[in-house]
Write an enzyme that holds these catalytic residues in place. Sequence first.
Site, PDB file in Angstrom:
ATOM      1  N   ARG A  71      37.350  43.600  39.131  1.00  0.00           N
ATOM      2  CA  ARG A  71      37.924  44.630  39.990  1.00  0.00           C
ATOM      3  C   ARG A  71      38.365  45.810  39.124  1.00  0.00           C
ATOM      4  NH1 ARG A  71      42.292  43.431  41.185  1.00  0.00           N
ATOM      5  NH2 ARG A  71      42.590  41.312  40.442  1.00  0.00           N
ATOM      6  N   TYR A 200      30.045  44.243  42.052  1.00  0.00           N
ATOM      7  CA  TYR A 200      30.820  43.051  41.678  1.00  0.00           C
ATOM      8  C   TYR A 200      31.697  42.593  42.859  1.00  0.00           C
ATOM      9  CZ  TYR A 200      34.644  40.190  40.253  1.00  0.00           C
ATOM     10  OH  TYR A 200      35.553  39.177  40.239  1.00  0.00           O
ATOM     11  N   LYS A 209      39.613  41.266  49.241  1.00  0.00           N
ATOM     12  CA  LYS A 209      40.803  41.993  48.776  1.00  0.00           C
ATOM     13  C   LYS A 209      41.046  43.248  49.623  1.00  0.00           C
ATOM     14  CE  LYS A 209      41.366  39.142  45.422  1.00  0.00           C
ATOM     15  NZ  LYS A 209      42.475  38.191  45.480  1.00  0.00           N
ATOM     16  N   HIS A 229      48.770  37.255  49.009  1.00  0.00           N
ATOM     17  CA  HIS A 229      47.852  36.751  47.975  1.00  0.00           C
ATOM     18  C   HIS A 229      48.276  35.318  47.631  1.00  0.00           C
ATOM     19  CE1 HIS A 229      45.914  37.595  43.752  1.00  0.00           C
ATOM     20  NE2 HIS A 229      45.067  37.019  44.558  1.00  0.00           N
ATOM     21  N   SER A 251      46.110  37.006  39.866  1.00  0.00           N
ATOM     22  CA  SER A 251      44.707  36.606  39.731  1.00  0.00           C
ATOM     23  C   SER A 251      44.494  35.757  38.483  1.00  0.00           C
ATOM     24  CB  SER A 251      43.839  37.857  39.631  1.00  0.00           C
ATOM     25  OG  SER A 251      44.111  38.698  40.716  1.00  0.00           O
ATOM     26  N   CYS A 253      45.490  32.789  37.685  1.00  0.00           N
ATOM     27  CA  CYS A 253      46.646  32.012  37.190  1.00  0.00           C
ATOM     28  C   CYS A 253      46.672  30.620  37.820  1.00  0.00           C
ATOM     29  CB  CYS A 253      47.959  32.725  37.476  1.00  0.00           C
ATOM     30  SG  CYS A 253      48.250  34.131  36.399  1.00  0.00           S
ATOM     31  N   ASP A 280      43.303  31.604  48.087  1.00  0.00           N
ATOM     32  CA  ASP A 280      43.545  32.973  47.601  1.00  0.00           C
ATOM     33  C   ASP A 280      44.359  33.845  48.556  1.00  0.00           C
ATOM     34  OD1 ASP A 280      43.093  34.903  45.515  1.00  0.00           O
ATOM     35  OD2 ASP A 280      41.632  35.916  46.798  1.00  0.00           O
ATOM     36  N   ARG A 377      32.049  33.913  38.214  1.00  0.00           N
ATOM     37  CA  ARG A 377      32.551  33.319  39.465  1.00  0.00           C
ATOM     38  C   ARG A 377      31.567  32.359  40.117  1.00  0.00           C
ATOM     39  NH1 ARG A 377      37.755  35.401  41.413  1.00  0.00           N
ATOM     40  NH2 ARG A 377      38.322  36.934  39.859  1.00  0.00           N
TER      41      ARG A 377
HETATM   42  C1  OXD Z   1      41.399  38.079  42.274  1.00  0.00           C
HETATM   43  C2  OXD Z   1      40.417  37.237  42.990  1.00  0.00           C
HETATM   44  O1  OXD Z   1      41.012  38.889  41.421  1.00  0.00           O
HETATM   45  O2  OXD Z   1      40.842  36.388  43.764  1.00  0.00           O
HETATM   46  O3  OXD Z   1      42.598  37.927  42.556  1.00  0.00           O
HETATM   47  O4  OXD Z   1      39.202  37.438  42.821  1.00  0.00           O
HETATM   48 MN    MN Z   2      42.946  36.611  44.146  1.00  0.00          MN
END
Ligand code: OXD
Ligand code: MN
Length: 595
Positions: A71, A200, A209, A229, A251, A253, A280, A377
């Site tokens: 991102r 991406y 998002k 989130h 993100s 974590c 998420d 991913r």
């Molecule tokens: C992020 C995702 O970047 O979930 O938080 O992809």
């Molecule tokens: Mn996320």
Amino acid sequence: MSLTKNANVLKWIDEMVALTKPDKVVWIDGSKEQLDQLRKEAISTGEMIELNQEKLPGCLYHRTLPNDVARVEDRTFICTSKKEDAGPINNWCAPDEMKAKLLPMYDGVMKGRTMYVIPYSMGPIGSPLAKVGVEVTDSIYVVLNMSIMTRMGKAAFENLGDVSNDFVRGLHSKADVDPEKRYIVHFPEENTIWSINSAYGGNVLLGKKCFALRIASYQGKNEGWMAEHMLILGLKKPNGEVKYITAAFPSACGKTNLAMLIPPEGYKKKGYEIFTVGDDIAWMKPGKDGRLYAINPENGFFGVAPGTNDKSNHNALASARKNTIFTNVAINNDDNTVWWEKLDKNPPVNATEWKGAKVNGPEYIAAGNNLAHPNSRFTAPAENCPCISPEFNNPEGVPISAIIFGGRRAKTTPLVYQSFSWAHGTFIGSAVSSETTAAATGAVGVLRHDPMAMKPFCGYHMADYWGHWLEMGEKLGDKAPKIFNVNWFKQDDEGNFIWPGYGDNMRVLDWIIERCEGKADAVETPIGYVPTKTSINTEGIEDEVTPKVMDELLAVDKDLWKEEVAGLREFYKQFGDRLPKAISDELNGLEKRLG
Ligand code: OXD
Ligand code: MN
């Protein structure tokens, strides 16, 4: 052929066609035949690579450009008519100015290309919490990912009906994938998202998002609900009762890992189980009984591959064994399967690294390279997940007992603590900071404030967002979930993690649920309720988590916390008089308690 009679949709599609001038317009109905056809086409052009269909049935591979792997927060904008409504931590541009800049870029951008019109629902079709979006895109990769991540196709339009105007308009073109002209732009007042020059995931799967967090957080504020989130999990106790928890971590974590946790043996034997509702995003709204209910608006997992292995997340691996799209991982050329760092200890010798070069895996890694991109991913259907919750498709959602915040903190923050109240919990969420990860471009490992893990995702003024949290708490009253903070990442002076994490995080969830039930012990400290030394169950890990280690895990170092308070005071300054008084009261209260 269009799939709807809804005049608002048709008018908008006409405008988008007139603007981008595609050669062809294809409406995505969600049928297997159509998706199979698109897969074939993408494989024939090289956009997607078919993986070993015996070992990974239905799985495809996609590589993005090296300049387009995460991102782009510095190119993400919230375009509200008034600058102050976007707040100090969003990039802002006046809507007209942004449109004047982007319209020429979109003009004719789909000439020679096909425009795919994707209707989708965020949330189970028919759920009172669900919302409809339409994304137009010139990327088959986007269509195929959206088919996993959302409830996509004709059915989404049935939910919208013929007259409603309540749908989010998403315009995406990969254009020339030029990083200098890359923009991810939100017009919250117009339910509109424009994304250009990226291919991406996080920048182009506009349901995720862009809609489910940035636009939805704005909608939630106006409509009395919350877009967060957060993962959602169900914890089944030996008596069969299931308690639901949401957790917000920045993100990369470990939200996906926690959501799919496998309890340690001792817990399993007693009959504990964890069910995944989401990994998420959570949309939450008070239900008829006054409690807070959550749905996962998504239908799949867009998970970070590196670090995912049988120990860290067996269920995620199992989810990504079929009908999954892999992006920017490495390929094992011996059997046309995938590999990434920490999948196992055997990087393929005959490998293709994420940028496409054929390399000797072990040698390439020994020379200091990554075979898979750190933010590579897997896009996997939720239905593949062995521990998916039986409530996953429940249109009413699940009632939430506890909300957890957390981040990566080497020091300062104890393993777990509980807030004194909802307002104090809101303050704790607003105070989350974490070391940065590869999920966004920029330096990794730098401590930054990431309130409620929403810094990159809040679609309006962050201080107003805290105000909305406080209001929701007032509405929920004594039915409000209890709020906690966790830190799995505490380190000793040599930089070793001192908590085993992964499945053993169950021990902390256990304490949290017992606190909600008024059972587990805690001591009152200046920062909140911290477990007593013996109230976290360490059966089976006593050798690793000795009483001394537990002391360190639960320590509240007043000097470090005073530094934390000073840092927060500085951080809050930018919100000026929009900072809710309850938040500054909580900060003052903490400072006073620290003495
Ligand atoms: C992020 C995702 O970047 O979930 O938080 O992809
Ligand atoms: Mn996320």
